[in-house]
Design a protein around this motif. Structure first.
Motif, PDB file in Angstrom:
ATOM      1  N   ILE A  84       0.836  -1.202   0.000  1.00  0.00           N
ATOM      2  CA  ILE A  84       0.000   0.000   0.000  1.00  0.00           C
ATOM      3  C   ILE A  84       0.873   1.255   0.000  1.00  0.00           C
ATOM      4  O   ILE A  84       0.591   2.237  -0.705  1.00  0.00           O
ATOM      5  N   TYR A  85       1.958   1.232   0.765  1.00  0.00           N
ATOM      6  CA  TYR A  85       2.879   2.372   0.749  1.00  0.00           C
ATOM      7  C   TYR A  85       3.537   2.523  -0.623  1.00  0.00           C
ATOM      8  O   TYR A  85       3.764   3.648  -1.097  1.00  0.00           O
ATOM      9  N   LEU A  86       3.857   1.401  -1.249  1.00  0.00           N
ATOM     10  CA  LEU A  86       4.462   1.473  -2.576  1.00  0.00           C
ATOM     11  C   LEU A  86       3.463   1.995  -3.608  1.00  0.00           C
ATOM     12  O   LEU A  86       3.841   2.709  -4.541  1.00  0.00           O
ATOM     13  N   LEU A  87       2.193   1.651  -3.417  1.00  0.00           N
ATOM     14  CA  LEU A  87       1.166   2.203  -4.293  1.00  0.00           C
ATOM     15  C   LEU A  87       1.091   3.715  -4.122  1.00  0.00           C
ATOM     16  O   LEU A  87       1.015   4.459  -5.109  1.00  0.00           O
ATOM     17  N   ALA A  88       1.132   4.171  -2.884  1.00  0.00           N
ATOM     18  CA  ALA A  88       1.115   5.619  -2.627  1.00  0.00           C
ATOM     19  C   ALA A  88       2.327   6.290  -3.266  1.00  0.00           C
ATOM     20  O   ALA A  88       2.210   7.353  -3.887  1.00  0.00           O
ATOM     21  N   ALA A  89       3.491   5.659  -3.142  1.00  0.00           N
ATOM     22  CA  ALA A  89       4.709   6.239  -3.709  1.00  0.00           C
ATOM     23  C   ALA A  89       4.623   6.351  -5.226  1.00  0.00           C
ATOM     24  O   ALA A  89       5.166   7.294  -5.818  1.00  0.00           O
ATOM     25  N   SER A  90       3.918   5.397  -5.848  1.00  0.00           N
ATOM     26  CA  SER A  90       3.794   5.442  -7.311  1.00  0.00           C
ATOM     27  C   SER A  90       3.011   6.659  -7.774  1.00  0.00           C
ATOM     28  O   SER A  90       3.157   7.104  -8.922  1.00  0.00           O
ATOM     29  N   TYR A  91       2.175   7.212  -6.893  1.00  0.00           N
ATOM     30  CA  TYR A  91       1.425   8.438  -7.206  1.00  0.00           C
ATOM     31  C   TYR A  91       2.189   9.685  -6.757  1.00  0.00           C
ATOM     32  O   TYR A  91       2.198  10.706  -7.447  1.00  0.00           O
ATOM     33  N   LEU A  92       2.823   9.600  -5.577  1.00  0.00           N
ATOM     34  CA  LEU A  92       3.507  10.768  -5.034  1.00  0.00           C
ATOM     35  C   LEU A  92       4.852  11.025  -5.706  1.00  0.00           C
ATOM     36  O   LEU A  92       5.277  12.174  -5.846  1.00  0.00           O
ATOM     37  N   TYR A  93       5.524   9.940  -6.097  1.00  0.00           N
ATOM     38  CA  TYR A  93       6.840  10.057  -6.723  1.00  0.00           C
ATOM     39  C   TYR A  93       6.869   9.157  -7.963  1.00  0.00           C
ATOM     40  O   TYR A  93       7.593   8.152  -8.001  1.00  0.00           O
ATOM     41  N   PRO A  94       6.082   9.488  -8.978  1.00  0.00           N
ATOM     42  CA  PRO A  94       5.887   8.578 -10.115  1.00  0.00           C
ATOM     43  C   PRO A  94       7.138   8.290 -10.929  1.00  0.00           C
ATOM     44  O   PRO A  94       7.198   7.272 -11.631  1.00  0.00           O
ATOM     45  N   GLU A  95       8.139   9.134 -10.859  1.00  0.00           N
ATOM     46  CA  GLU A  95       9.344   8.956 -11.671  1.00  0.00           C
ATOM     47  C   GLU A  95      10.449   8.202 -10.938  1.00  0.00           C
ATOM     48  O   GLU A  95      11.522   7.974 -11.494  1.00  0.00           O
ATOM     49  N   GLN A  96      10.198   7.816  -9.682  1.00  0.00           N
ATOM     50  CA  GLN A  96      11.275   7.222  -8.898  1.00  0.00           C
ATOM     51  C   GLN A  96      10.967   5.779  -8.489  1.00  0.00           C
ATOM     52  O   GLN A  96       9.826   5.437  -8.153  1.00  0.00           O
ATOM     53  N   LYS A  97      11.997   4.972  -8.504  1.00  0.00           N
ATOM     54  CA  LYS A  97      11.896   3.604  -8.011  1.00  0.00           C
ATOM     55  C   LYS A  97      11.739   3.642  -6.495  1.00  0.00           C
ATOM     56  O   LYS A  97      12.306   4.517  -5.825  1.00  0.00           O
TER      57      LYS A  97
END
Length: 273
Positions: A178-191
């Motif tokens: 779930i945190y990784l899903l959030a990161a995909s929206y908050l920081y879409p360009e970063q691994k």
């Protein structure tokens, strides 16, 4: 539909729908009913306003890590733990909370895992809920809440999302995804990767990563949870007498640990003799 009235989902809500593996016997959907549907009732609100001992310990632990990095020189001072304890006003806490918190602070001073990290975000733990991420899945829109403890950057600029644990809390992979899903929206360009760290046992999980297909699957599952929860709230608003049918109880051993056992009509507590 106004964005203010959109369905919502979070890890906490998912946990109230579906417990961790091995803890099914402790799960009671009525807790979700009290927390989400009846939270404004005075008796329920009073319970929700008071943190349990494990919650108090977790919050103090998070604050302690935060204050160490606000005052990094204290990581290396002999009286650093005592000074952080004063900042946190630990003397106002119960003896148990104080004892556990002091040991957590000592553990962290001995092994300050963030000391050499490039910290991007570090939560104090008592902030208000973060702004929601607006998710659109098919023709459905909902608000996604993800309260992240810490984000730091690895040497290769990979974002590392870190969640702090205390006590005997198990690591739930769902929370990492779930945190990784959030990161995909908050920081879409970063691994990004995610991990858990127990501040009492000093146990650090292996980094967890997710493919785009995995994140899509979790987004779909959260969409379904948001929809189901919204439907349950609607049914309760229309007929509050159906509370126990909408949020069915699971009386038994779980009642012993439930915040709401004093006001629940279905609570079963052992009577000592």
């Amino acid at each position: 539909m106004s964005q203010n009235w959109l369905p919502f989902a979070s890890y906490n809500l998912w946990l109230q729908f579906s417990p961790q593996i091995g803890k099914e016997h402790l799960h009671c959907d009525m807790k979700r009913g009290f927390t989400k549907a009846r939270s404004r009732e005075p008796a329920v609100a009073a319970i929700l306003a008071s943190d349990s001992t494990p919650q108090q310990i977790g919050l103090v632990a998070q604050k302690g890590v935060y204050e160490f990095h606000q005052n990094p020189h204290l990581l290396y001072q002999e009286d650093g733990v005592e000074q952080i304890a004063e900042i946190l006003e630990l003397q106002k806490e119960s003896d148990l909370v104080q004892q556990r918190a002091i040991q957590i602070l000592k553990n962290y001073q001995q092994n300050p895992i963030l000391a050499e990290k490039r910290i991007i975000k570090l939560s104090r733990g008592d902030e208000s809920y973060p702004d929601p991420i607006l998710i659109k899945q098919g023709n459905q829109s909902w608000k996604f809440y993800a309260a992240i403890d810490c984000i730091f950057a690895e040497e290769d600029d990979t974002l590392h999302i870190l969640d702090f644990k205390t006590g005997h809390s198990d690591f739930d992979l769902r929370q990492a995804y779930i945190y990784l899903l959030a990161a995909s929206y908050l920081y879409p360009e970063q691994k990004a990767v995610a991990s858990f760290y127990n501040l009492e046992s000093s146990k650090w999980s292996k980094p967890i990563s997710a493919t785009s297909n995995t994140l899509k699957a979790f987004q779909i599952e959260l969409t379904l949870i948001a929809q189901r929860h919204q439907e349950h709230l609607r049914r309760y608003r229309e007929n509050s007498a159906d509370f126990s049918q909408i949020f069915p109880p699971n009386p038994g051993v779980s009642c012993r640990y439930c915040l709401f056992n004093s006001i629940c009509d279905f609570s079963i507590l052992e009577v000592s003799t």
